[in-house]
Enzyme design. Structure first.
Site, PDB file in Angstrom:
ATOM      1  N   SER A  28       0.825  -1.211   0.000  1.00 41.04           N
ATOM      2  CA  SER A  28       0.000   0.000   0.000  1.00 41.04           C
ATOM      3  C   SER A  28       0.858   1.261   0.000  1.00 41.04           C
ATOM      4  O   SER A  28       0.346   2.370  -0.077  1.00 41.04           O
ATOM      5  CB  SER A  28      -0.924   0.010   1.220  1.00 41.04           C
ATOM      6  OG  SER A  28      -0.177  -0.126   2.409  1.00 41.04           O
ATOM      7  N   ASN A 115      -2.497  -2.300  13.398  1.00 40.31           N
ATOM      8  CA  ASN A 115      -3.947  -2.109  13.329  1.00 40.31           C
ATOM      9  C   ASN A 115      -4.396  -0.827  14.035  1.00 40.31           C
ATOM     10  O   ASN A 115      -5.210  -0.067  13.502  1.00 40.31           O
ATOM     11  CB  ASN A 115      -4.667  -3.326  13.925  1.00 40.31           C
ATOM     12  CG  ASN A 115      -4.365  -4.592  13.134  1.00 40.31           C
ATOM     13  OD1 ASN A 115      -3.784  -4.509  12.050  1.00 40.31           O
ATOM     14  ND2 ASN A 115      -4.733  -5.742  13.658  1.00 40.31           N
ATOM     15  N   THR A 160     -39.486  26.757 -10.635  1.00 35.88           N
ATOM     16  CA  THR A 160     -39.781  25.429 -10.087  1.00 35.88           C
ATOM     17  C   THR A 160     -40.130  24.588 -11.309  1.00 35.88           C
ATOM     18  O   THR A 160     -40.664  25.105 -12.289  1.00 35.88           O
ATOM     19  CB  THR A 160     -40.971  25.443  -9.101  1.00 35.88           C
ATOM     20  OG1 THR A 160     -42.140  25.865  -9.808  1.00 35.88           O
ATOM     21  CG2 THR A 160     -40.728  26.395  -7.925  1.00 35.88           C
ATOM     22  N   HIS A 161     -39.799  23.338 -11.264  1.00 33.78           N
ATOM     23  CA  HIS A 161     -39.979  22.453 -12.439  1.00 33.78           C
ATOM     24  C   HIS A 161     -39.248  23.007 -13.668  1.00 33.78           C
ATOM     25  O   HIS A 161     -39.652  22.740 -14.794  1.00 33.78           O
ATOM     26  CB  HIS A 161     -41.456  22.239 -12.780  1.00 33.78           C
ATOM     27  CG  HIS A 161     -42.296  21.877 -11.597  1.00 33.78           C
ATOM     28  ND1 HIS A 161     -42.609  20.579 -11.268  1.00 33.78           N
ATOM     29  CD2 HIS A 161     -42.861  22.651 -10.636  1.00 33.78           C
ATOM     30  CE1 HIS A 161     -43.355  20.568 -10.156  1.00 33.78           C
ATOM     31  NE2 HIS A 161     -43.517  21.809  -9.752  1.00 33.78           N
ATOM     32  N   SER A 282     -14.863  24.499 -29.183  1.00 35.47           N
ATOM     33  CA  SER A 282     -15.175  23.242 -29.865  1.00 35.47           C
ATOM     34  C   SER A 282     -14.172  23.051 -30.982  1.00 35.47           C
ATOM     35  O   SER A 282     -13.683  24.013 -31.566  1.00 35.47           O
ATOM     36  CB  SER A 282     -16.598  23.313 -30.417  1.00 35.47           C
ATOM     37  OG  SER A 282     -16.723  22.454 -31.540  1.00 35.47           O
ATOM     38  N   LYS A 288     -18.474  28.233 -30.511  1.00 33.53           N
ATOM     39  CA  LYS A 288     -18.805  27.651 -29.217  1.00 33.53           C
ATOM     40  C   LYS A 288     -17.907  28.126 -28.081  1.00 33.53           C
ATOM     41  O   LYS A 288     -16.710  28.305 -28.232  1.00 33.53           O
ATOM     42  CB  LYS A 288     -18.684  26.126 -29.296  1.00 33.53           C
ATOM     43  CG  LYS A 288     -19.710  25.504 -30.190  1.00 33.53           C
ATOM     44  CD  LYS A 288     -20.978  25.196 -29.459  1.00 33.53           C
ATOM     45  CE  LYS A 288     -20.847  23.830 -28.836  1.00 33.53           C
ATOM     46  NZ  LYS A 288     -22.101  23.405 -28.242  1.00 33.53           N
ATOM     47  N   GLU A 295     -19.376  21.382 -16.300  1.00 31.79           N
ATOM     48  CA  GLU A 295     -19.854  20.044 -16.684  1.00 31.79           C
ATOM     49  C   GLU A 295     -19.013  18.951 -16.032  1.00 31.79           C
ATOM     50  O   GLU A 295     -19.541  17.950 -15.527  1.00 31.79           O
ATOM     51  CB  GLU A 295     -19.788  19.874 -18.207  1.00 31.79           C
ATOM     52  CG  GLU A 295     -20.785  20.729 -18.958  1.00 31.79           C
ATOM     53  CD  GLU A 295     -20.487  20.676 -20.446  1.00 31.79           C
ATOM     54  OE1 GLU A 295     -21.051  19.808 -21.124  1.00 31.79           O
ATOM     55  OE2 GLU A 295     -19.683  21.492 -20.920  1.00 31.79           O
ATOM     56  N   TYR A 322      -9.913  -6.271  12.633  1.00 30.40           N
ATOM     57  CA  TYR A 322      -9.175  -5.802  11.466  1.00 30.40           C
ATOM     58  C   TYR A 322      -9.172  -6.885  10.391  1.00 30.40           C
ATOM     59  O   TYR A 322      -8.943  -8.060  10.660  1.00 30.40           O
ATOM     60  CB  TYR A 322      -7.721  -5.432  11.821  1.00 30.40           C
ATOM     61  CG  TYR A 322      -6.957  -4.963  10.589  1.00 30.40           C
ATOM     62  CD1 TYR A 322      -7.016  -3.644  10.176  1.00 30.40           C
ATOM     63  CD2 TYR A 322      -6.235  -5.867   9.795  1.00 30.40           C
ATOM     64  CE1 TYR A 322      -6.382  -3.220   9.013  1.00 30.40           C
ATOM     65  CE2 TYR A 322      -5.597  -5.452   8.641  1.00 30.40           C
ATOM     66  CZ  TYR A 322      -5.667  -4.126   8.259  1.00 30.40           C
ATOM     67  OH  TYR A 322      -5.045  -3.701   7.112  1.00 30.40           O
ATOM     68  N   GLN A 327      -7.613  -1.921   4.059  1.00 31.00           N
ATOM     69  CA  GLN A 327      -6.623  -1.132   3.328  1.00 31.00           C
ATOM     70  C   GLN A 327      -7.272  -0.409   2.145  1.00 31.00           C
ATOM     71  O   GLN A 327      -6.749   0.578   1.650  1.00 31.00           O
ATOM     72  CB  GLN A 327      -5.500  -2.058   2.857  1.00 31.00           C
ATOM     73  CG  GLN A 327      -4.352  -1.373   2.188  1.00 31.00           C
ATOM     74  CD  GLN A 327      -3.170  -2.319   2.026  1.00 31.00           C
ATOM     75  OE1 GLN A 327      -2.531  -2.708   2.991  1.00 31.00           O
ATOM     76  NE2 GLN A 327      -2.897  -2.703   0.797  1.00 31.00           N
TER      77      GLN A 327
HETATM   78  N1  ARG Z   1      -1.467  -1.154   5.139  1.00 33.60           N
HETATM   79  C1  ARG Z   1      -2.352  -1.638   6.122  1.00 33.60           C
HETATM   80  C2  ARG Z   1      -3.725  -0.948   6.002  1.00 33.60           C
HETATM   81  O1  ARG Z   1      -3.774   0.073   5.411  1.00 33.60           O
HETATM   82  C3  ARG Z   1      -1.796  -1.396   7.476  1.00 33.60           C
HETATM   83  C4  ARG Z   1      -2.307  -2.339   8.529  1.00 33.60           C
HETATM   84  C5  ARG Z   1      -1.778  -3.693   8.286  1.00 33.60           C
HETATM   85  N2  ARG Z   1      -2.158  -4.575   9.347  1.00 33.60           N
HETATM   86  C6  ARG Z   1      -2.101  -5.898   9.207  1.00 33.60           C
HETATM   87  N3  ARG Z   1      -2.520  -6.597  10.201  1.00 33.60           N
HETATM   88  N4  ARG Z   1      -1.691  -6.447   8.101  1.00 33.60           N
HETATM   89  O2  ARG Z   1      -4.725  -1.439   6.483  1.00 33.60           O
END
Ligand code: ARG
Length: 466
Positions: A28, A115, A160-161, A282, A288, A295, A322, A327
């Site tokens: 991550s 965690n 309205t509408h 455009s 345009k 948008e 957890y 993640q």
């Molecule tokens: N990269 C993990 C997350 O964002 C960190 C926690 C990882 N904990 C574990 N028990 N593997 O959740």
């Protein structure tokens, strides 16, 4: 600088390294490295608390804090090497810390799990980002209030509408959005009380055997208190969802403002001229001038809803506590953060430069019998029950339409043929200016209400200055 390292979380238990594809899939750090400042602040608070509690020596804690300062410097100088083999921001920082300070680096994680660590980091991060959103929302409200202050006398059709309904002031229309964006900021402020609750000390899920003092960590980090239940602390992401819901509402409000601007910029209405810097041409039609920014903002609103729904879906089947699924909370949030922050800045810039075209707005008041309610109210004021007055006015509108006239162009004899109670003074109430001026109820489009809305919003702007 950093040598290739093997994963410290596999230490002892595993043989060999993870498969490359597995690593690529599970790491991550590619996105959670943005949490580095919060991770370091949390670790420093944790180390100091460990020392206060006699779990670490004071010198050890100081060495850890100094080392973490150096890690931060390396990251900010962009010389830190992020290593995907170390999975995430937490392990990258801890590994580098240990390289810098030696064996004591390995004591930092005492009484802590990734965690509770990641929950803390992300709470601090989400809180920082939503604070930014609130400042941007404040800026947007400020420009709306500023432009409203100069638009009390500019009148345009209220719909309205999407059909002409009644005359309103441009100020009233802009202040409607100011009220929405103010609520968005207040909503996020309210969520912040729940976001800034420290989960540190929950450890993996069950608390820890070390005599930790989570409250002092929370205080040191300027948070509002600590978790009540360790399993809850590591497993819920409702704080992210609240932020994403707040972001979704703000985007929804932006998107509606975009819809109005797109409509107003259409030559058929021609109520505004888009600033050149905010419109595009455009490739084939030379005439345009397209409202692409508005948008796209309306389009990107779907992305932010997507972030909210994506995390809701991630959460729904998760058993306690957890799970690595969690993640998946970060990328949707980071995307929503980027989208909302940019959108708020762009809308503020666009509104600062948008040219209102009062003549076109006033010309539009001639179409659609916007003053029909005025005639009905006039009749009701002469003792005719409103439902009957409504009916008589309908007849007058039909008559005017048949003659190709507006209501105020109908000769008095025509009006009196419909209702003999009508006098010549009726024409004074049929003008657009009278219809706005006579709406004196609180919150209405009348000038006293507009002034009081502006005063109230300015008071709020001052109160949330920083
Ligand atoms: N990269 C993990 C997350 O964002 C960190 C926690 C990882 N904990 C574990 N028990 N593997 O959740």
């Amino acid at each position: 600088m950093n040598q290739p390292r093997s994963s410290p979380v596999r230490g002892g238990r595993f043989e060999g390294e993870a498969d490359d594809l597995v690593l690529a899939y599970t790491q991550s750090v590619a996105f959670d490295h943005v949490l580095y400042a919060q991770d370091i602040a949390g670790s420093q608070a944790h180390a100091r608390m460990l020392a206060r509690q006699g779990i670490l020596g004071t010198e050890e804690a100081e060495a850890l804090c100094r080392g973490l300062d150096r890690v931060r410097e390396e990251i900010e100088a962009e010389i830190f090497v992020w290593d995907p083999r170390l999975e995430d921001v937490h392990m990258n920082i801890e590994a580098r810390l240990t390289e810098l300070v030696g064996e004591v680096g390995k004591k930092l994680h005492t009484g802590r799990s990734r965690n509770d660590q990641v929950a803390l980091d992300f709470r601090l991060f989400v809180s920082d980002r939503t604070r930014q959103w609130r400042l941007l929302l404040r800026g947007l409200v400020a420009i709306l209030v500023e432009r409203a202050g100069k638009s009390a006398k500019i009148l345009l059709p209220g719909y309205t509408h999407l059909q002409p309904a009644q005359t309103v002031s441009l100020a009233q229309h802009l202040l409607a959005y100011a009220a929405m964006f103010r609520r968005d900021a207040e909503r996020l402020e309210d969520s912040d009380r729940r976001i800034r609750v420290s989960p540190l000390g929950a450890a993996a899920l069950a608390g820890t055997t070390y005599p930790l003092d989570p409250l002092s960590v929370s205080r040191e980090l300027g948070m509002n208190g600590v978790f009540a239940n360790s399993m809850d602390a590591v497993s819920d992401r409702d704080f992210v969802l609240e932020a994403l819901f707040g972001a979704s509402l703000a985007m929804m409000h932006l998107s509606r403002l975009c819809a109005d601007i797109i409509l107003w910029a259409n030559p058929a209405l021609g109520f505004v001229r888009l600033p050149d810097g905010y419109s595009t041409g455009s490739s084939i039609m030379p005439q345009k001038k397209n409202p692409d920014v508005a948008e796209l903002m309306r389009g990107k609103t779907g992305r932010v809803y997507g972030a909210l729904l994506s995390l809701l879906a991630t959460m729904k089947g998760l058993p306690m506590t957890y799970n690595r699924d969690l993640q998946e909370d970060k990328e949707p949030f980071l995307d929503a953060d980027r989208t909302l922050s940019l959108s708020l800045r762009l809308m503020t810039g666009l509104l600062a430069e948008l040219a209102f075209l009062p003549r076109a707005m006033r010309a539009a008041l001639q179409r659609g019998f916007l003053n029909a309610t005025e005639l009905a109210d006039y009749l009701a004021g002469r003792g005719i029950p409103f439902r009957r007055a409504h009916n008589l006015t309908g007849t007058a509108v039909a008559r005017a339409e048949a003659l190709g006239l507006t209501l105020e162009e109908l000769p008095l004899e025509e009006l009196r043929a419909i209702c003999p109670d009508i006098q010549a003074d009726v024409y004074a109430v049929l003008t657009p200016d009278a219809s706005v001026a006579r709406r004196t109820t609180p919150g209405g489009t009348g000038s006293a209400s507009v002034r009081s809305q502006i005063r109230c919003l300015k008071r709020w702007l001052r109160a949330v200055q920083n």
